[in-house]
Design an enzyme around this catalytic site. Sequence first.
Site, short mmCIF file in Angstrom:
data_model
loop_
_atom_site.label_atom_id
_atom_site.label_comp_id
_atom_site.label_asym_id
_atom_site.label_seq_id
_atom_site.Cartn_x
_atom_site.Cartn_y
_atom_site.Cartn_z
N HIS A 62 0.91 -1.10 0.18
CA HIS A 62 -0.21 0.09 -0.02
C HIS A 62 0.65 1.33 0.03
O HIS A 62 0.74 2.14 -0.70
CB HIS A 62 -0.98 0.05 1.13
CG HIS A 62 -1.88 1.26 1.09
ND1 HIS A 62 -2.94 1.29 1.99
CD2 HIS A 62 -1.67 2.19 0.51
CE1 HIS A 62 -3.59 2.44 1.98
NE2 HIS A 62 -2.95 3.20 1.00
N GLU A 116 0.49 8.20 -3.66
CA GLU A 116 1.52 7.80 -2.62
C GLU A 116 2.71 8.58 -2.91
O GLU A 116 3.28 8.95 -1.63
CB GLU A 116 1.75 6.18 -2.89
CG GLU A 116 0.64 5.26 -2.49
CD GLU A 116 0.19 5.41 -1.14
OE1 GLU A 116 0.80 5.50 -0.05
OE2 GLU A 116 -1.13 5.55 -1.23
N HIS A 120 2.98 10.87 0.33
CA HIS A 120 4.09 10.43 1.37
C HIS A 120 5.45 10.38 0.93
O HIS A 120 6.29 10.73 1.58
CB HIS A 120 3.71 8.91 1.62
CG HIS A 120 2.39 8.93 2.33
ND1 HIS A 120 1.82 8.79 3.41
CD2 HIS A 120 1.29 8.28 1.52
CE1 HIS A 120 0.71 8.63 3.64
NE2 HIS A 120 0.07 8.11 2.47
P1 AMP Z 1 -3.26 6.86 1.97
O1 AMP Z 1 -3.96 8.25 1.52
O2 AMP Z 1 -1.80 6.85 1.45
O3 AMP Z 1 -3.11 7.02 3.46
O4 AMP Z 1 -3.96 5.64 1.66
C1 AMP Z 1 -5.57 5.75 1.67
C2 AMP Z 1 -5.97 5.64 0.50
O5 AMP Z 1 -5.41 4.56 -0.52
C3 AMP Z 1 -7.43 5.58 0.57
O6 AMP Z 1 -8.06 6.44 -0.25
C4 AMP Z 1 -7.64 4.19 -0.15
O7 AMP Z 1 -8.75 3.74 -0.67
C5 AMP Z 1 -6.57 4.04 -1.21
N1 AMP Z 1 -6.17 2.60 -1.22
C6 AMP Z 1 -5.86 1.66 -0.49
N2 AMP Z 1 -5.52 0.56 -1.17
C7 AMP Z 1 -5.52 0.77 -2.20
C8 AMP Z 1 -5.25 -0.19 -3.51
N3 AMP Z 1 -4.84 -1.17 -3.32
N4 AMP Z 1 -5.66 0.58 -4.79
C9 AMP Z 1 -6.10 1.87 -4.92
N5 AMP Z 1 -6.14 2.56 -3.83
C10 AMP Z 1 -5.93 2.10 -2.55
#
Ligand code: AMP
Length: 227
Positions: A62, A116, A120
């Site tokens: 992730h 990502e 991040h």
């Molecule tokens: P983050 O913003 O990096 O903390 O991650 C959370 C976001 O990532 C949320 O919008 C999730 O829906 C999305 N997310 C998590 N896993 C996946 C995935 N395998 N593919 C696409 N989006 C994802």
Amino acid sequence: MKSKFYSVSIKFLIIQLLSVLCVSQSFDFFYFVQQWPGSYCDTSQSCCYPTSGKPAPDFSIHGLWPNNNDGSYPSNCDPNDPFDKSKISDLTGSMEKSWPSLACPSSNGLSFWSHEWNKHGTCSESVLNQHGYFQAALNLKNQVNLLQTLKTAGIQPNGESYSLESIKDAVTKGSGYTPWVECNTDESGNSQLYQIYLCVDTSAANFTECPVFPKGKCGSQITFPSF
Ligand code: AMP
Ligand code: AMP
């Protein structure tokens, strides 16, 4: 005349110092977060397989998230260095396998990876450029085989329920480090194994014990759905 020169020089130095302090983001460690795709897909929100097809039944990446020892984390640190797919063209084949997007509609992953990096990755620029960031995450995934580790402990993605403790113990034995387990709920409301967090030092190369764990709660028994 001389004192005016000095006062201009000092102002210049202060401005330089402030700009360095504002731009260089610091952080204490990374969370390396891996996800069980079965638990992303069996929720009421559902999922869409990537355009390249259904991913292998394995944990996928992730993200690699800079974090601070007090539990806070920086985000969206550098709008001047947005995601650029040309910088990782040699990695996209591996990323399609190890870092698939499951969001709808189906995608080739670029928007997930872009999210990502921008949210991040830009906060780790003091250590890694874009290529280094994605390469580091791929290398980390190759260092711990979470699925194999769980299977060795008799914990299989077969829809059965396992104690959170047994899952933690298995990952601790297999990786050498204590993980954090994040749960979500399936369509019937069962608490299930969704993501496993391991901590990584600021070089992004070595696992380390977590200075602080995330928040959130799993049941004491959680399911491990198939994918
Ligand atoms: P983050 O913003 O990096 O903390 O991650 C959370 C976001 O990532 C949320 O919008 C999730 O829906 C999305 N997310 C998590 N896993 C996946 C995935 N395998 N593919 C696409 N989006 C994802
Ligand atoms: P609690 O049931 O929240 O009091 O937690 C008991 C122990 O289990 C503590 O050592 C927690 O750090 C640990 N723990 C609780 N939830 C999780 C989780 N989701 N992943 C890893 N460790 C956990």
